[in-house]
Design a protein around this motif. Structure first.
Motif, mmCIF file in Angstrom:
data_model
loop_
_atom_site.group_PDB
_atom_site.id
_atom_site.type_symbol
_atom_site.label_atom_id
_atom_site.label_comp_id
_atom_site.label_asym_id
_atom_site.label_seq_id
_atom_site.Cartn_x
_atom_site.Cartn_y
_atom_site.Cartn_z
ATOM 1 N N ILE A 53 0.839 -1.202 0.000
ATOM 2 C CA ILE A 53 0.000 0.000 0.000
ATOM 3 C C ILE A 53 0.877 1.256 0.000
ATOM 4 N N VAL A 54 1.902 1.254 0.864
ATOM 5 C CA VAL A 54 2.797 2.417 0.945
ATOM 6 C C VAL A 54 3.516 2.629 -0.382
ATOM 7 N N LEU A 55 4.008 1.540 -0.971
ATOM 8 C CA LEU A 55 4.770 1.654 -2.220
ATOM 9 C C LEU A 55 3.889 2.095 -3.381
ATOM 10 N N VAL A 56 2.641 1.635 -3.407
ATOM 11 C CA VAL A 56 1.720 2.049 -4.464
ATOM 12 C C VAL A 56 1.374 3.530 -4.309
ATOM 13 N N LEU A 57 1.085 3.941 -3.074
ATOM 14 C CA LEU A 57 0.725 5.342 -2.843
ATOM 15 C C LEU A 57 1.871 6.289 -3.171
ATOM 16 N N THR A 58 3.092 5.833 -2.941
ATOM 17 C CA THR A 58 4.258 6.679 -3.238
ATOM 18 C C THR A 58 4.804 6.431 -4.644
ATOM 19 N N ARG A 59 4.130 5.576 -5.405
ATOM 20 C CA ARG A 59 4.535 5.242 -6.769
ATOM 21 C C ARG A 59 5.996 4.799 -6.827
ATOM 22 N N ASP A 60 6.310 3.900 -5.908
ATOM 23 C CA ASP A 60 7.700 3.437 -5.792
ATOM 24 C C ASP A 60 7.755 1.929 -6.038
ATOM 25 N N LEU A 61 7.540 1.532 -7.283
ATOM 26 C CA LEU A 61 7.532 0.106 -7.632
ATOM 27 C C LEU A 61 8.598 -0.270 -8.657
ATOM 28 N N ARG A 62 9.212 0.730 -9.269
ATOM 29 C CA ARG A 62 10.175 0.447 -10.333
ATOM 30 C C ARG A 62 11.356 -0.393 -9.829
ATOM 31 N N TRP A 63 11.689 -0.239 -8.545
ATOM 32 C CA TRP A 63 12.840 -0.953 -7.989
ATOM 33 C C TRP A 63 12.663 -2.465 -8.056
ATOM 34 N N LEU A 64 11.386 -2.934 -8.100
ATOM 35 C CA LEU A 64 11.147 -4.378 -8.196
ATOM 36 C C LEU A 64 11.704 -4.932 -9.503
ATOM 37 N N LEU A 65 11.533 -4.188 -10.594
ATOM 38 C CA LEU A 65 12.081 -4.621 -11.879
ATOM 39 C C LEU A 65 13.605 -4.623 -11.839
ATOM 40 N N GLU A 66 14.171 -3.592 -11.225
ATOM 41 C CA GLU A 66 15.625 -3.529 -11.110
ATOM 42 C C GLU A 66 16.151 -4.682 -10.266
ATOM 43 N N LEU A 67 15.433 -5.023 -9.193
ATOM 44 C CA LEU A 67 15.837 -6.142 -8.338
ATOM 45 C C LEU A 67 15.755 -7.461 -9.094
ATOM 46 N N ALA A 68 14.706 -7.625 -9.911
ATOM 47 C CA ALA A 68 14.545 -8.861 -10.682
ATOM 48 C C ALA A 68 15.662 -9.046 -11.695
ATOM 49 N N ARG A 69 16.255 -7.936 -12.187
ATOM 50 C CA ARG A 69 17.340 -8.025 -13.157
ATOM 51 C C ARG A 69 18.680 -8.346 -12.502
ATOM 52 N N ARG A 70 18.718 -8.347 -11.186
ATOM 53 C CA ARG A 70 19.963 -8.624 -10.457
ATOM 54 C C ARG A 70 19.742 -9.839 -9.566
ATOM 55 N N PRO A 71 19.859 -11.055 -10.139
ATOM 56 C CA PRO A 71 19.542 -12.286 -9.410
ATOM 57 C C PRO A 71 20.324 -12.450 -8.110
ATOM 58 N N ARG A 72 21.573 -11.996 -8.114
ATOM 59 C CA ARG A 72 22.379 -12.176 -6.895
ATOM 60 C C ARG A 72 21.811 -11.350 -5.745
ATOM 61 N N ARG A 73 21.453 -10.107 -6.036
ATOM 62 C CA ARG A 73 20.875 -9.262 -4.988
ATOM 63 C C ARG A 73 19.497 -9.780 -4.584
ATOM 64 N N ALA A 74 18.714 -10.207 -5.561
ATOM 65 C CA ALA A 74 17.397 -10.756 -5.251
ATOM 66 C C ALA A 74 17.523 -12.000 -4.385
ATOM 67 N N GLY A 75 18.538 -12.824 -4.676
ATOM 68 C CA GLY A 75 18.772 -14.009 -3.847
ATOM 69 C C GLY A 75 19.139 -13.634 -2.431
ATOM 70 N N GLY A 76 19.932 -12.563 -2.279
ATOM 71 C CA GLY A 76 20.292 -12.089 -0.946
ATOM 72 C C GLY A 76 19.080 -11.615 -0.167
ATOM 73 N N VAL A 77 18.188 -10.899 -0.845
ATOM 74 C CA VAL A 77 16.959 -10.428 -0.204
ATOM 75 C C VAL A 77 16.091 -11.615 0.211
ATOM 76 N N ALA A 78 15.985 -12.615 -0.669
ATOM 77 C CA ALA A 78 15.184 -13.805 -0.350
ATOM 78 C C ALA A 78 15.765 -14.562 0.835
ATOM 79 N N LEU A 79 17.090 -14.691 0.871
ATOM 80 C CA LEU A 79 17.731 -15.390 1.983
ATOM 81 C C LEU A 79 17.533 -14.617 3.285
ATOM 82 N N ALA A 80 17.618 -13.289 3.208
ATOM 83 C CA ALA A 80 17.345 -12.465 4.385
ATOM 84 C C ALA A 80 15.914 -12.697 4.861
ATOM 85 N N GLY A 81 14.987 -12.823 3.917
ATOM 86 C CA GLY A 81 13.600 -13.104 4.276
ATOM 87 C C GLY A 81 13.446 -14.426 5.002
ATOM 88 N N LEU A 82 14.180 -15.444 4.551
ATOM 89 C CA LEU A 82 14.103 -16.753 5.216
ATOM 90 C C LEU A 82 14.655 -16.682 6.639
#
Length: 309
Positions: A53-82
């Motif tokens: 909700i916060v990200l939609v209201l602030t129109r801050d979603l583009r970073w998701l595409l950038e994160l998806a293009r960087r598998p290593r960083r995305a993997g780090g975020v996923a591991l942090a989530g676990l």
């Protein structure tokens, strides 16, 4: 805003963050009869929804595409989530099963485990006082294992999981703001929440709609309970010195320990207080070293800036 004002506001924000985390045992106790798995699942779902909700209201979603293009960083975020999901789940189990004091011990041990991981993983060099603190903490862990008659698994898992989470956040750097980071982590572990909720529903063990509107609202509020302290902490971390954050962080396990003993009726044998005291000695040494090192660093920088008389 003056520097003094920034520090005052940062200190207040940090104090509130650690105060809220310290009150978590009372908060999670109100979520009964939901079990730890159900609470964990709801915490993931509602935290992600709040972030979305916060990200939609602030129109801050583009970073998701950038994160998806960087598998290593995305993997780090996923591991942090676990790691944070493991921490949340074990902590909730500790509260609901009457092991709040053991959970508090985990957060007392966390700074020592973090320092130890820095040596093992990041090849950091410790100062003499830091070695003393880690050694005393290790002796305390062995002593408590003997006293419990088993390793203090709840304490160790909480300390290691949060220290590992902190390590990953350190490696990821400041590439993601707190709200983006939390959104990415909860998005990565959303499948866990979905599986848990489907499994509980199939077994007829969900409590979400079965115990009145107050219970439902409390489970929904886990999103706010997760996000608010984190954002307060982020505000503090950007405004006050690391030494101040280091001192404030001990507020949470102290409050948790007091809550477990004074409000939730847990008993701590005298022999176990000895183990806690050993951990506190290690933390005192670590804190003294940190404050001394920060002061020396400031003095050295000031000497470099100020011209010699």
């Amino acid at each position: 805003m003056t520097e003094a004002r920034r520090r005052q506001e940062g200190t207040l924000a940090g104090f509130l963050a650690y105060l809220l985390w310290g009150a978590f045992p009372l908060y999670f106790a109100t979520l009964r009869p939901a079990g730890p798995w159900e609470i964990l699942a709801h915490r993931i779902v509602w935290t992600l929804l709040l972030c979305a909700i916060v990200l939609v209201l602030t129109r801050d979603l583009r970073w998701l595409l950038e994160l998806a293009r960087r598998p290593r960083r995305a993997g780090g975020v996923a591991l942090a989530g676990l790691f944070i999901a493991l921490n949340w789940g074990v902590y909730t189990y500790a509260v609901l099963s009457g092991h709040v004091t053991e959970a508090a011990l985990g957060y007392f041990l966390n700074p020592l485990v973090t320092v130890a991981l820095g040596v093992v993983v990041l090849r950091e060099t410790l100062r003499r006082a830091q070695w003393v603190a880690v050694a005393v903490g290790g002796v305390a862990a062995v002593y408590l294992t003997i006293d419990y008659g088993r390793p203090p698994w709840i304490s160790l898992v909480l300390a290691v999981s949060f220290a590992s989470y902190s390590l990953l956040k350190n490696r990821l750097g400041i590439s993601l703001s707190p709200i983006r980071s939390l959104a990415g982590e909860t998005l990565a572990i959303l499948p866990v929440a979905v599986v848990v909720l489907v499994w509980l529903s199939a077994r007829g063990e969900t409590t979400f709609l079965a115990h009145g509107g107050v219970h439902t609202a409390l489970l929904v509020s886990t999103g706010l309970a997760t996000a608010v302290p984190l954002l307060l902490f982020a505000a503090a971390a950007s405004r006050v010195p690391l030494s101040t954050i280091g001192l404030l962080q001990f507020l949470t396990p102290v409050l948790q320990l007091m809550t477990g003993v004074l409000l939730l009726g847990e008993t701590v044998p005298a022999s176990r207080w000895v183990g806690f005291a050993m951990v506190w000695v290690a933390l005192a040494v670590l804190t003294w070293d940190m404050v001394t090192h920060v002061r020396r660093s400031r003095r050295a920088r000031r000497d470099l800036v100020e011209p010699a008389p």
